[in-house]
Design a protein around this motif. Structure first.
Motif, mmCIF file in Angstrom:
data_model
loop_
_atom_site.group_PDB
_atom_site.id
_atom_site.type_symbol
_atom_site.label_atom_id
_atom_site.label_comp_id
_atom_site.label_asym_id
_atom_site.label_seq_id
_atom_site.Cartn_x
_atom_site.Cartn_y
_atom_site.Cartn_z
ATOM 1 N N ARG A 101 9.635 -9.959 12.147
ATOM 2 C CA ARG A 101 9.086 -9.837 10.847
ATOM 3 C C ARG A 101 7.709 -10.398 10.994
ATOM 4 N NH1 ARG A 101 11.704 -7.405 7.051
ATOM 5 N NH2 ARG A 101 14.132 -7.130 7.322
ATOM 6 N N LEU A 102 7.497 -11.384 11.741
ATOM 7 C CA LEU A 102 6.163 -12.105 11.791
ATOM 8 C C LEU A 102 5.438 -11.630 12.916
ATOM 9 C CD1 LEU A 102 7.290 -15.738 11.028
ATOM 10 C CD2 LEU A 102 6.155 -14.218 9.593
ATOM 11 N N PHE A 103 5.793 -10.553 13.695
ATOM 12 C CA PHE A 103 4.954 -10.071 14.794
ATOM 13 C C PHE A 103 4.749 -11.271 15.755
ATOM 14 C CE2 PHE A 103 1.508 -7.768 16.787
ATOM 15 C CZ PHE A 103 2.202 -6.919 17.464
ATOM 16 N N VAL A 104 5.573 -11.930 16.040
ATOM 17 C CA VAL A 104 5.277 -12.995 16.904
ATOM 18 C C VAL A 104 6.744 -13.267 18.158
ATOM 19 C CG1 VAL A 104 4.017 -14.765 15.549
ATOM 20 C CG2 VAL A 104 6.335 -14.900 15.384
ATOM 21 N N LEU A 105 6.491 -14.158 19.110
ATOM 22 C CA LEU A 105 7.414 -13.988 20.037
ATOM 23 C C LEU A 105 8.759 -15.162 19.306
ATOM 24 C CD1 LEU A 105 5.728 -14.461 23.360
ATOM 25 C CD2 LEU A 105 7.014 -12.467 22.462
ATOM 26 N N PRO A 106 10.083 -15.207 19.759
ATOM 27 C CA PRO A 106 10.898 -16.058 19.251
ATOM 28 C C PRO A 106 10.511 -17.525 19.528
ATOM 29 C CG PRO A 106 12.223 -14.159 20.183
ATOM 30 C CD PRO A 106 10.383 -13.956 20.574
ATOM 31 N N ARG A 107 9.991 -17.723 20.601
ATOM 32 C CA ARG A 107 9.481 -19.076 20.872
ATOM 33 C C ARG A 107 8.306 -19.432 20.056
ATOM 34 N NH1 ARG A 107 5.578 -18.253 26.450
ATOM 35 N NH2 ARG A 107 3.663 -17.375 25.164
ATOM 36 N N ASP A 108 7.585 -18.899 19.606
ATOM 37 C CA ASP A 108 6.590 -19.047 18.607
ATOM 38 C C ASP A 108 7.166 -19.750 17.161
ATOM 39 O OD1 ASP A 108 4.442 -18.313 20.353
ATOM 40 O OD2 ASP A 108 4.720 -16.107 19.572
ATOM 41 N N VAL A 109 8.139 -18.771 16.852
ATOM 42 C CA VAL A 109 9.163 -19.507 15.504
ATOM 43 C C VAL A 109 9.662 -20.920 16.088
ATOM 44 C CG1 VAL A 109 10.839 -18.751 14.022
ATOM 45 C CG2 VAL A 109 9.480 -17.048 14.973
ATOM 46 N N LYS A 110 10.264 -21.090 17.239
ATOM 47 C CA LYS A 110 10.925 -22.158 17.470
ATOM 48 C C LYS A 110 9.899 -23.367 17.489
ATOM 49 C CE LYS A 110 13.205 -24.099 21.630
ATOM 50 N NZ LYS A 110 13.526 -24.089 22.961
ATOM 51 N N TYR A 111 8.603 -23.263 18.048
ATOM 52 C CA TYR A 111 7.679 -24.046 17.832
ATOM 53 C C TYR A 111 7.093 -24.449 16.490
ATOM 54 C CZ TYR A 111 7.999 -25.088 22.964
ATOM 55 O OH TYR A 111 8.341 -25.616 24.269
ATOM 56 N N PHE A 112 7.118 -23.723 15.800
ATOM 57 C CA PHE A 112 6.698 -23.620 14.375
ATOM 58 C C PHE A 112 7.560 -24.465 13.769
ATOM 59 C CE2 PHE A 112 6.798 -22.464 10.053
ATOM 60 C CZ PHE A 112 5.561 -22.572 9.474
ATOM 61 N N VAL A 113 8.786 -24.306 13.751
ATOM 62 C CA VAL A 113 9.649 -25.208 13.227
ATOM 63 C C VAL A 113 9.589 -26.703 13.633
ATOM 64 C CG1 VAL A 113 12.173 -25.502 12.959
ATOM 65 C CG2 VAL A 113 11.364 -23.270 12.919
ATOM 66 N N LYS A 114 9.359 -26.802 15.077
ATOM 67 C CA LYS A 114 9.407 -28.063 15.646
ATOM 68 C C LYS A 114 8.036 -28.762 15.177
ATOM 69 C CE LYS A 114 11.850 -27.492 19.998
ATOM 70 N NZ LYS A 114 11.903 -27.144 21.369
ATOM 71 N N SER A 115 7.056 -28.019 14.797
ATOM 72 C CA SER A 115 5.729 -28.579 14.509
ATOM 73 C C SER A 115 5.814 -29.194 13.130
ATOM 74 C CB SER A 115 4.856 -27.798 14.679
ATOM 75 O OG SER A 115 4.726 -26.766 13.620
ATOM 76 N N LEU A 116 6.757 -28.988 12.267
ATOM 77 C CA LEU A 116 6.954 -29.216 10.943
ATOM 78 C C LEU A 116 7.259 -30.680 10.732
ATOM 79 C CD1 LEU A 116 9.007 -26.257 9.587
ATOM 80 C CD2 LEU A 116 6.437 -26.759 9.352
ATOM 81 N N SER A 117 6.496 -31.581 9.735
ATOM 82 C CA SER A 117 6.958 -32.754 9.515
ATOM 83 C C SER A 117 8.331 -32.486 8.639
ATOM 84 C CB SER A 117 5.911 -33.278 8.705
ATOM 85 O OG SER A 117 5.777 -32.847 7.300
ATOM 86 N N PHE A 118 9.028 -33.821 8.562
ATOM 87 C CA PHE A 118 10.265 -33.797 7.941
ATOM 88 C C PHE A 118 10.046 -33.727 6.380
ATOM 89 C CE2 PHE A 118 13.122 -36.184 4.843
ATOM 90 C CZ PHE A 118 14.153 -35.717 5.134
ATOM 91 N N GLU A 119 8.816 -33.756 5.709
ATOM 92 C CA GLU A 119 8.416 -33.298 4.298
ATOM 93 C C GLU A 119 8.339 -31.940 4.482
ATOM 94 O OE1 GLU A 119 6.961 -35.711 5.826
ATOM 95 O OE2 GLU A 119 8.078 -37.588 4.880
ATOM 96 N N GLU A 120 7.568 -31.379 5.270
ATOM 97 C CA GLU A 120 7.262 -29.930 5.262
ATOM 98 C C GLU A 120 8.643 -29.096 5.668
ATOM 99 O OE1 GLU A 120 2.982 -29.389 7.152
ATOM 100 O OE2 GLU A 120 4.707 -29.874 8.613
ATOM 101 N N MET A 121 9.485 -29.582 6.445
ATOM 102 C CA MET A 121 10.871 -28.965 6.559
ATOM 103 C C MET A 121 11.551 -28.891 5.188
ATOM 104 S SD MET A 121 13.100 -27.080 8.285
ATOM 105 C CE MET A 121 12.439 -27.207 10.018
#
Length: 211
Positions: A101-121
């Motif tokens: 849906r985001l027109f990105v690779l699955p790894r991009d979603v994975k690293y986006f989640v990893k980049s989030l701070s605790f508060e952002e998550m």
């Protein structure tokens, strides 16, 4: 901002050709140039270009796992906005579906989640409605944290092998997960033990600072 504008802002030259070792693209810190495979599809071209721009942003020399993760997380924050992630995750709750849906690779979603701070998550989970659920990866990370190990280094080696996380990244992720209500529902005893251990470590550090 598209990657062409970001490349111009960073002073990076992008050349289409044939990178070595079968890579999609590579960054040369000496010439501040990205060599990108000429035959990439649109999705791979976009993802790999932003990843290499991450290397250029940090002026990386070499390609250590830490540098690769750093470039991937930087790229993911340019490829995916929090608002777009929330909209996609409200429809699909799996990695591949969200990526599509985001027109990105699955790894991009994975690293986006990893980049989030605790508060952002926590904020994104609340907006999506994920407060009472855990992903399969989060369950696996929690299970690893509660599995007995003779040596801490062996657990961290498994974390790197299974999830691509350094020891520090792994425990940061564990600390985020055990604060989720869903973690207590999934493994109440293990989660409680981890929270207690974290509290003990925090108190010990505070005593050391206060003398």
């Amino acid at each position: 901002m598209g990657y062409e504008e970001k490349a111009e802002e960073l002073g990076v030259t992008i050349i289409d050709g044939v990178p070595p070792n079968g890579w999609w693209a590579c960054y040369d810190p000496d010439t501040h140039t990205i060599l990108r495979h000429a035959n990439l599809g649109a999705l791979q071209r976009r993802s790999s270009t932003w990843h290499e721009l991450g290397h250029a942003h940090y002026r990386h020399i070499g390609c250590s796992p830490r540098q690769e993760a750093q470039a991937s997380m930087w790229a993911s924050r340019h490829l995916i906005s929090p608002e777009a992630f929330v909209d996609a995750a409200r429809i699909d709750d799996d990695l591949i579906g969200i990526a599509h849906r985001l027109f990105v690779l699955p790894r991009d979603v994975k690293y986006f989640v990893k980049s989030l701070s605790f508060e952002e998550m926590l904020e994104l989970r609340k907006r999506i409605g994920w407060g009472d659920t855990m992903t399969d990866e989060e369950k696996a990370i929690l299970k690893l944290a509660t599995t007995p190990y003779k040596y801490a280094a062996a657990r961290e080696a498994d974390a790197h092998r299974m999830f691509g996380l350094t020891g520090t990244q792994y425990w940061q992720t564990v600390n985020r997960i055990i604060d989720l209500p869903a973690a207590r529902a999934f493994d109440p005893h293990g989660t409680t033990r981890l929270i207690q251990a974290r509290t003990t470590r925090t108190r010990t550090r505070l005593r050391g600072r206060l003398g």
